[in-house]
Motif scaffolding. Sequence first.
Motif, PDB file in Angstrom:
ATOM      1  N   LEU A   1       9.560  21.443  61.883  1.00 58.74           N
ATOM      2  CA  LEU A   1       9.499  20.480  60.440  1.00 58.74           C
ATOM      3  C   LEU A   1       7.813  21.330  60.987  1.00 58.74           C
ATOM      4  CD1 LEU A   1       9.701  18.778  58.090  1.00 58.74           C
ATOM      5  CD2 LEU A   1       9.312  17.273  59.651  1.00 58.74           C
ATOM      6  N   LEU A   2       7.267  21.773  59.829  1.00 59.97           N
ATOM      7  CA  LEU A   2       5.662  22.041  59.539  1.00 59.97           C
ATOM      8  C   LEU A   2       5.264  21.668  58.370  1.00 59.97           C
ATOM      9  CD1 LEU A   2       5.737  26.245  59.957  1.00 59.97           C
ATOM     10  CD2 LEU A   2       5.319  24.253  61.673  1.00 59.97           C
ATOM     11  N   TRP A   3       4.156  20.842  59.103  1.00 61.72           N
ATOM     12  CA  TRP A   3       2.825  20.350  56.997  1.00 61.72           C
ATOM     13  C   TRP A   3       1.591  20.742  58.378  1.00 61.72           C
ATOM     14  CZ3 TRP A   3       0.204  15.072  57.869  1.00 61.72           C
ATOM     15  CH2 TRP A   3      -0.228  14.461  55.994  1.00 61.72           C
ATOM     16  N   GLY A   4       1.619  20.990  56.332  1.00 61.05           N
ATOM     17  CA  GLY A   4      -0.550  21.522  56.925  1.00 61.05           C
ATOM     18  C   GLY A   4      -0.516  20.475  55.231  1.00 61.05           C
ATOM     19  N   PRO A   5      -1.854  19.469  55.563  1.00 59.35           N
ATOM     20  CA  PRO A   5      -1.600  18.557  53.986  1.00 59.35           C
ATOM     21  C   PRO A   5      -3.019  19.420  53.595  1.00 59.35           C
ATOM     22  CG  PRO A   5      -2.731  17.715  56.039  1.00 59.35           C
ATOM     23  CD  PRO A   5      -1.457  18.996  56.713  1.00 59.35           C
ATOM     24  N   SER A   6      -2.813  19.015  51.671  1.00 60.41           N
ATOM     25  CA  SER A   6      -3.521  20.100  51.335  1.00 60.41           C
ATOM     26  C   SER A   6      -5.172  19.497  51.231  1.00 60.41           C
ATOM     27  CB  SER A   6      -3.072  19.721  49.296  1.00 60.41           C
ATOM     28  OG  SER A   6      -3.213  18.331  49.054  1.00 60.41           O
ATOM     29  N   TRP A   7      -5.354  18.515  51.366  1.00 65.54           N
ATOM     30  CA  TRP A   7      -6.284  17.789  52.109  1.00 65.54           C
ATOM     31  C   TRP A   7      -6.861  18.662  52.833  1.00 65.54           C
ATOM     32  CZ3 TRP A   7      -5.956  15.467  56.232  1.00 65.54           C
ATOM     33  CH2 TRP A   7      -5.205  14.672  56.691  1.00 65.54           C
ATOM     34  N   GLY A   8      -6.533  19.577  53.631  1.00 62.03           N
ATOM     35  CA  GLY A   8      -7.302  19.628  55.438  1.00 62.03           C
ATOM     36  C   GLY A   8      -6.781  21.486  55.117  1.00 62.03           C
ATOM     37  N   GLY A   9      -7.918  21.668  56.462  1.00 58.53           N
ATOM     38  CA  GLY A   9      -7.466  22.953  56.800  1.00 58.53           C
ATOM     39  C   GLY A   9      -7.112  23.372  57.094  1.00 58.53           C
TER      40      GLY A   9
ATOM     41  N   GLY B   1       1.261  23.114  52.788  1.00 58.43           N
ATOM     42  CA  GLY B   1       2.529  21.820  51.811  1.00 58.43           C
ATOM     43  C   GLY B   1       3.550  21.305  53.965  1.00 58.43           C
ATOM     44  N   LEU B   2       4.367  21.100  52.976  1.00 57.87           N
ATOM     45  CA  LEU B   2       5.560  20.752  54.370  1.00 57.87           C
ATOM     46  C   LEU B   2       6.572  22.220  54.153  1.00 57.87           C
ATOM     47  CD1 LEU B   2       6.666  18.352  56.003  1.00 57.87           C
ATOM     48  CD2 LEU B   2       8.486  17.705  53.896  1.00 57.87           C
ATOM     49  N   ALA B   3       7.280  22.380  55.627  1.00 57.67           N
ATOM     50  CA  ALA B   3       8.400  23.454  55.557  1.00 57.67           C
ATOM     51  C   ALA B   3       8.697  23.151  56.405  1.00 57.67           C
ATOM     52  CB  ALA B   3       7.624  25.506  55.739  1.00 57.67           C
ATOM     53  N   ALA B   4      10.518  23.167  55.698  1.00 63.23           N
ATOM     54  CA  ALA B   4      11.302  22.701  56.817  1.00 63.23           C
ATOM     55  C   ALA B   4      12.072  24.039  56.648  1.00 63.23           C
ATOM     56  CB  ALA B   4      12.439  22.015  56.723  1.00 63.23           C
TER      57      ALA B   4
ATOM     58  N   LEU C   1      17.278  30.049  57.696  1.00 60.86           N
ATOM     59  CA  LEU C   1      16.751  29.429  56.048  1.00 60.86           C
ATOM     60  C   LEU C   1      15.490  28.199  56.145  1.00 60.86           C
ATOM     61  CD1 LEU C   1      17.938  28.306  53.267  1.00 60.86           C
ATOM     62  CD2 LEU C   1      18.656  26.649  54.662  1.00 60.86           C
ATOM     63  N   THR C   2      14.251  29.342  55.853  1.00 60.23           N
ATOM     64  CA  THR C   2      13.239  28.460  55.547  1.00 60.23           C
ATOM     65  C   THR C   2      13.126  27.099  54.191  1.00 60.23           C
ATOM     66  OG1 THR C   2      12.286  29.309  57.109  1.00 60.23           O
ATOM     67  CG2 THR C   2      10.959  27.539  55.422  1.00 60.23           C
ATOM     68  N   LEU C   3      12.699  26.421  53.893  1.00 60.15           N
ATOM     69  CA  LEU C   3      12.919  25.491  52.449  1.00 60.15           C
ATOM     70  C   LEU C   3      10.530  25.112  52.753  1.00 60.15           C
ATOM     71  CD1 LEU C   3      15.715  23.180  52.149  1.00 60.15           C
ATOM     72  CD2 LEU C   3      15.220  25.843  51.156  1.00 60.15           C
ATOM     73  N   PHE C   4      10.066  25.774  51.575  1.00 62.54           N
ATOM     74  CA  PHE C   4       9.073  25.330  51.576  1.00 62.54           C
ATOM     75  C   PHE C   4       9.063  24.090  50.625  1.00 62.54           C
ATOM     76  CE2 PHE C   4       8.538  29.665  52.446  1.00 62.54           C
ATOM     77  CZ  PHE C   4       8.098  29.668  54.224  1.00 62.54           C
ATOM     78  N   LEU C   5       8.970  22.778  50.603  1.00 62.69           N
ATOM     79  CA  LEU C   5       9.096  21.770  49.858  1.00 62.69           C
ATOM     80  C   LEU C   5       7.894  21.743  48.712  1.00 62.69           C
ATOM     81  CD1 LEU C   5      11.211  19.512  52.851  1.00 62.69           C
ATOM     82  CD2 LEU C   5      11.817  21.082  50.573  1.00 62.69           C
ATOM     83  N   ASP C   6       7.495  22.120  49.664  1.00 70.06           N
ATOM     84  CA  ASP C   6       5.778  21.413  48.905  1.00 70.06           C
ATOM     85  C   ASP C   6       4.601  22.721  48.278  1.00 70.06           C
ATOM     86  OD1 ASP C   6       6.094  18.772  49.612  1.00 70.06           O
ATOM     87  OD2 ASP C   6       4.492  18.434  50.762  1.00 70.06           O
TER      88      ASP C   6
END
Length: 848
Positions: free
Chosen positions: A311-319, A294-297, A840-845
């Motif tokens: 900003l971190l992004w780990g797409p759900s379709w990937g490992g 997911g997406l984290a900021a 402050l961290t938001l796990f957006l997805d």
Amino acid sequence: MTVVCPSRRAAGALLAALALGSSLTWAQQDTPPSVLEGPPPIYPEQAPLSGKPQRVELRLEIDETGKLQGVEVVGSAGEVFDRAALQTVQRWTFRAATRDGRPIRSRVKVALVFEPPSLPPPALRPSEAARSQEQGSLPLEDPSLSPRQTPPSTGEASLGEVVVQAQGRMPSRGAGDVEVYLGKLRSVPRQDAASLLRLAPGIFLTNTGGAGHPYQIYLRGFDAREGQDLEFKVEGVPINEVGNVHGNGLVDTHYLLPEVVRSLRVIEGPFAPQQGNFAVAGSALYDLGLEQRGLAASVTAGSFGSRRALLLWGPSWGGPKTFGAVEAFSMEGFGQNRSARRMTAMASHEGPLGSSGSWRILATSYATHYDQAGVLRVDDMKAGRIDFYGTYDPQQGGDSTRHGLLFRIEQSKQGFSWTQFGALTLRDFRLRQNFTGFLADPQRSWQSDHPQRGDLIDQRSRILTLQALGSGRKTWTTLSRKHSLELGYSARVDDVDSLQQRNRAGTNIPYRRDLDLASFLTNLGLYVDAEMRPLPKVLLRGGVRSDLFHYRVHNRCALTVQSGFGGDPPDTECFQRDRTGYRSVDQTASTAADTLQPRVALLVGPFSGFSFSLARGTGVRSLDPQYIHQGLDTPFAVATATEGGASYEGELAGGNLSVRSIFFRTFVDRDLFFNQTEGRNTLAEGTSRTGWAGTTRWITEYLDIAANLTLVRAIFEDTKLLIPYAPNVVGRLDAVLAGSLARLGSKPLRGTLGAGASYVGPRPLPFDERSQDIFLLDAAATLRWSWVQLGVTSTNLLDRRYRLSEFNYTSSFRTAGFLPTQVAARHFSAGEPRAVYGTLTLFLDDSP
């Protein structure tokens, strides 16, 4: 059917696999449990092999808070494999299953397949995963639950079977080969990726050059400077900089974000044939990845005007190997002249290659600008002529950029696997520092009359690096014992442009050239690594490595001191006359040499959890191009290391306990030490280090504690004097308490509390002096509910005023009209006072 997770996705792929399995057995309004964090299963080192994969089936029970309440072996593969499977899942952290938004208890059957490291499983293609989900064909433990049925409203269900594959890795080389699983210890304050090294025994880090300057590393009595004695690899590719004017082998890890470091392995000695140039004290191997999907900021702010956005992004379709990360950081700094700015971008993608392989690409880009306070004289500080956090020269500072591209492919088929890497790096480096004030500019006969103009050293390097690495490993079984043979190569070319000048005090204007080199450097390596099991519980690993070093060094200012015959204009920097008359200002030197480096490790055990090891190996460090002259026989330094150790792994009070004890000795024929007047490393005679290192770690459901201690005596072989600056005693303690605190609505409130303590004993200094000792305590805490997380971090919690680095040498800093004597004096760089940061961290997805 079963779901097979790719070996390189390890435990992170379990999240996707659990979600896939559960989607076939749960109604749409239900959310299955998933793995938040945990180590991948590792093939047991001493496991007996029959040549076939070994499968352990476990039944896990997860309660409403995500706690693992029970684990049962329902399909055994023998004691060694069962124990490895149980230890693996007990370290996993789960998110509870939910029904209509409410958490419920659940059961899941997990199969861990242990296959030889050289036989990774086929990667699951996204199309296959989607097809499995549509067909709903995972076997169910409870036949009363079908894809079209909703489990009873009482809230307990069983999930389908999930298969997790063991992860392959370079075989262990004994007790000094430390695999650092981060786990809960991520919660201990870590400002950057280099700070993770403190989890390995005997490593102490300092930084006298500012927030953007590379760390100085001490390990087992080595003053490795910024990397000259410790090989660094990221995703299997070396990152030490050959020919950097500030230090040959320099490593700048600031471009690595700690959030995307999955694991760290430190081999404390040259014991594996895969280790290359600069592996004198050992190697540090970084594995990157992002477990969180997911997406984290996050935004961090705190002391000294510090600000960080991530900003971190780990797409759900990937490992875990598929991610993106961007960081922006700035700070005004404590005291004077310590501001810094940087920005980092990283992107990685991994995909399948055929039916049994994978490919990966990693791109990184990084830039920083920072100021540097430099060193202070202790007598000036005590007399009140300068503040403890002050600076003599505000012109000190640096700039650094790094842009890289890495490509990797892997294949495995029927007992044989191979890997190929390619990497391109463009590096630009500048550093301005003044260690001696007004000392190194005496009046020369060929110079116009001048006073001391200042000793600010301005160093610049531009490096283009091309690398290719590859290996192939064949595994076979004889008399139920595994044997293997690996062949590999490395090829590296560095095109380096280096310049060092002296600048006038208080300005950016140079008045003298110290060094001006254009170097073309080549390193070609071949190795063979064999693994044999001659007897039960006896494992012999080793081989030999051969490296060829080739240098072509063009010195564009070959003669910087007048030979005495005159003829050159006044104030000449690069002379054109020597004893024979006219000469060109430049000169080229070239040389080449090869070396054989045998390495072997003997591992015995385990016996009731106890294992023993003995290792010996030879490593090399290529020489700095500035020391190359025509026909130099051996353009490298040679280190010979020996260690013996014992380790224990077992259970204690419901947790996993590991303990290691290691005795070691290392000899280096030609060593490098930092010269404050020259502003760079200079050659010295042979040295040796003898000592002991111990480490322990205890992991329970809520607690993770790691501790290490190293004692070492490092001496010059000719005089038996202590090597300056390298600490004789280094200790480190890390502890984290984590768990679910309460429930707010339908979601748990989770918290962590972490602390880290470091102790460094008095360090030997030149002229039989000793530094002060250092004791520091850091702490951090986080609270997470749903998709919001709050954190607070404090470094140097006790607010100790300490000297991070101390030196003994001659200097002449002119402070308030005071002219010091020309004898050696104590100098220091100030450590950071207490600092507090909020995040402050938001796990957006995603949500827990």
